[in-house]
Design a protein around this motif. Structure first.
Motif, short mmCIF file in Angstrom:
data_model
loop_
_atom_site.label_atom_id
_atom_site.label_comp_id
_atom_site.label_asym_id
_atom_site.label_seq_id
_atom_site.Cartn_x
_atom_site.Cartn_y
_atom_site.Cartn_z
N ILE A 1 2.03 -2.85 1.20
CA ILE A 1 0.61 -3.20 1.22
C ILE A 1 0.53 -4.73 1.17
CG2 ILE A 1 -1.65 -2.80 0.21
CD1 ILE A 1 -0.29 -0.62 -1.53
N ARG A 2 -0.22 -5.31 2.11
CA ARG A 2 -0.41 -6.76 2.12
C ARG A 2 -1.81 -7.07 1.59
NH1 ARG A 2 1.62 -11.39 4.77
NH2 ARG A 2 0.02 -12.99 5.20
N VAL B 1 3.25 -5.69 -1.54
CA VAL B 1 3.56 -4.82 -2.67
C VAL B 1 4.08 -3.49 -2.15
CG1 VAL B 1 2.58 -3.57 -4.64
CG2 VAL B 1 1.79 -5.88 -4.12
N ASP B 2 5.12 -2.99 -2.77
CA ASP B 2 5.60 -1.65 -2.46
C ASP B 2 4.53 -0.64 -2.88
OD1 ASP B 2 6.96 0.99 -2.90
OD2 ASP B 2 8.72 -0.16 -2.27
N PRO B 3 4.15 0.30 -2.02
CA PRO B 3 3.09 1.26 -2.38
C PRO B 3 3.37 2.02 -3.68
CG PRO B 3 3.55 1.39 -0.04
CD PRO B 3 4.61 0.50 -0.64
N THR C 1 -9.60 4.50 0.86
CA THR C 1 -8.42 3.65 0.98
C THR C 1 -7.76 3.75 2.34
OG1 THR C 1 -6.94 5.39 0.16
CG2 THR C 1 -7.91 3.91 -1.47
N GLY C 2 -8.05 4.79 3.10
CA GLY C 2 -7.41 4.94 4.40
C GLY C 2 -5.92 5.17 4.28
N LEU C 3 -5.16 4.57 5.17
CA LEU C 3 -3.73 4.82 5.21
C LEU C 3 -3.00 4.30 3.99
CD1 LEU C 3 -2.84 4.17 8.96
CD2 LEU C 3 -2.93 6.36 7.75
N ARG C 4 -3.59 3.33 3.26
CA ARG C 4 -2.91 2.86 2.06
C ARG C 4 -2.72 4.00 1.08
NH1 ARG C 4 -3.85 1.72 -2.95
NH2 ARG C 4 -6.11 1.72 -2.88
N GLY C 5 -3.80 4.76 0.86
CA GLY C 5 -3.69 5.88 -0.05
C GLY C 5 -2.72 6.93 0.44
N ALA C 6 -2.75 7.18 1.74
CA ALA C 6 -1.84 8.17 2.30
C ALA C 6 -0.39 7.73 2.13
CB ALA C 6 -2.16 8.40 3.78
N LEU D 1 -1.87 -2.05 5.52
CA LEU D 1 -0.47 -1.63 5.55
C LEU D 1 0.30 -2.56 6.47
CD1 LEU D 1 -0.42 2.27 5.70
CD2 LEU D 1 0.17 0.79 3.80
N GLN D 2 1.49 -2.89 6.05
CA GLN D 2 2.37 -3.74 6.85
C GLN D 2 3.69 -3.02 7.02
OE1 GLN D 2 2.50 -8.11 6.19
NE2 GLN D 2 4.62 -7.74 5.56
N SER D 3 4.07 -2.79 8.27
CA SER D 3 5.31 -2.07 8.52
C SER D 3 6.49 -3.02 8.49
CB SER D 3 5.26 -1.36 9.87
OG SER D 3 5.10 -2.31 10.91
N GLY D 4 7.67 -2.45 8.30
CA GLY D 4 8.88 -3.26 8.27
C GLY D 4 9.83 -2.75 7.22
N VAL D 5 10.89 -3.47 7.01
CA VAL D 5 11.91 -3.09 6.04
C VAL D 5 11.37 -3.33 4.64
CG1 VAL D 5 14.25 -3.52 5.22
CG2 VAL D 5 13.73 -3.65 7.66
N THR D 6 11.54 -2.37 3.74
CA THR D 6 11.09 -2.54 2.37
C THR D 6 12.11 -3.34 1.58
OG1 THR D 6 12.17 -0.56 1.54
CG2 THR D 6 9.94 -0.30 2.43
N PHE D 7 11.70 -3.71 0.36
CA PHE D 7 12.58 -4.47 -0.50
C PHE D 7 13.87 -3.71 -0.78
CE2 PHE D 7 8.11 -5.04 -2.01
CZ PHE D 7 7.87 -6.20 -1.30
N ARG D 8 13.77 -2.42 -0.97
CA ARG D 8 14.94 -1.63 -1.34
C ARG D 8 15.84 -1.34 -0.15
NH1 ARG D 8 12.48 3.31 -3.45
NH2 ARG D 8 10.69 2.57 -2.28
#
Length: 212
Positions: A190-191, A154-156, A111-116, A170-177
């Motif tokens: 995660i995109r 999607v929030d990880p 999964t790479g960085l998604r899993g991390a 992975l997509q960086s930026g402000v999360t929903f919360r």
């Protein structure tokens, strides 16, 4: 062939007629009929990928149940959803996989960085073949469709599984919360792009996304 059905929303009932089902060890809460049980450890058939999936060394034991009758499975009163596979592949977090029909094959994928970002290590579980898998979620799972015109973020901590021909990054930026001032500082989503379904839960696990 084993017959899966969900009783209420939190118990999986599996009718067996001489065939097998593989499930998370310790998840059986009751059974009727004549059953035999075998614990599968590293390298066993079916769900062997789960016991070696994480670089951290975390393991998840799996049991195989064979016989005639009905077994009932549950885990921490979590909601259960059934995913039917028709030769395709299910990617699912091991902690969210409750059971599979005996003929399904399970392994691991990178999964790479998604899993991390989820705090789950660099590998996740795959299930493929013809049959049913039972996945768990904290609250009722939502299946969201992705197509060429509608990518999905999607929030990880809410992601549990996906099927289909999807790419993810992975997509960086402000999360929903954090956008409404209630977040934990996590800075990644995660995109998903392509064609398929993504399963999310209404409760979020703790992640380390904000530390990456």
């Amino acid at each position: 062939m084993a017959h899966f059905r969900v009783e209420g929303s939190k118990v999986l009932a599996v009718d067996l007629a001489g065939d097998a089902v593989r499930a998370k060890n310790g998840s059986m809460v009751a059974y009727e009929g004549q059953m035999s049980f075998k614990k599968l450890t590293g390298g066993g058939n079916g769900l062997r990928g789960i016991v070696t999936r994480r670089l951290t060394g975390e393991q998840m034991a799996v049991m195989e149940v064979t016989g005639r009758g009905t077994c009932y499975f549950a885990d921490e009163a979590r909601d259960i959803s059934l995913v039917r596979l028709g030769g395709d592949k299910l990617h699912v977090e091991a902690s969210n996989l409750l059971a599979t029909e005996g003929g399904l094959r399970t392994g691991t994928t990178f999964t790479g960085l998604r899993g991390a970002s989820q705090g789950n290590g660099l590998f996740t579980t795959t299930v493929e073949g013809q049959g049913l898998a039972a996945v768990m979620s904290d609250g009722p799972a939502l299946a969201l469709r992705v197509d060429a015109h509608n990518p999905l973020q999607v929030d990880p901590g809410a992601y549990i599984a996906h099927t289909g021909k999807l790419t993810q990054k992975l997509q960086s930026g402000v999360t929903f919360r954090t956008a409404i001032g209630e977040g934990s500082g996590e800075a990644f989503q995660i995109r998903f792009e392509g064609e398929g379904l993504v399963y999310v839960q209404p409760s979020e696990r703790n992640t380390i996304g904000g530390e990456l």
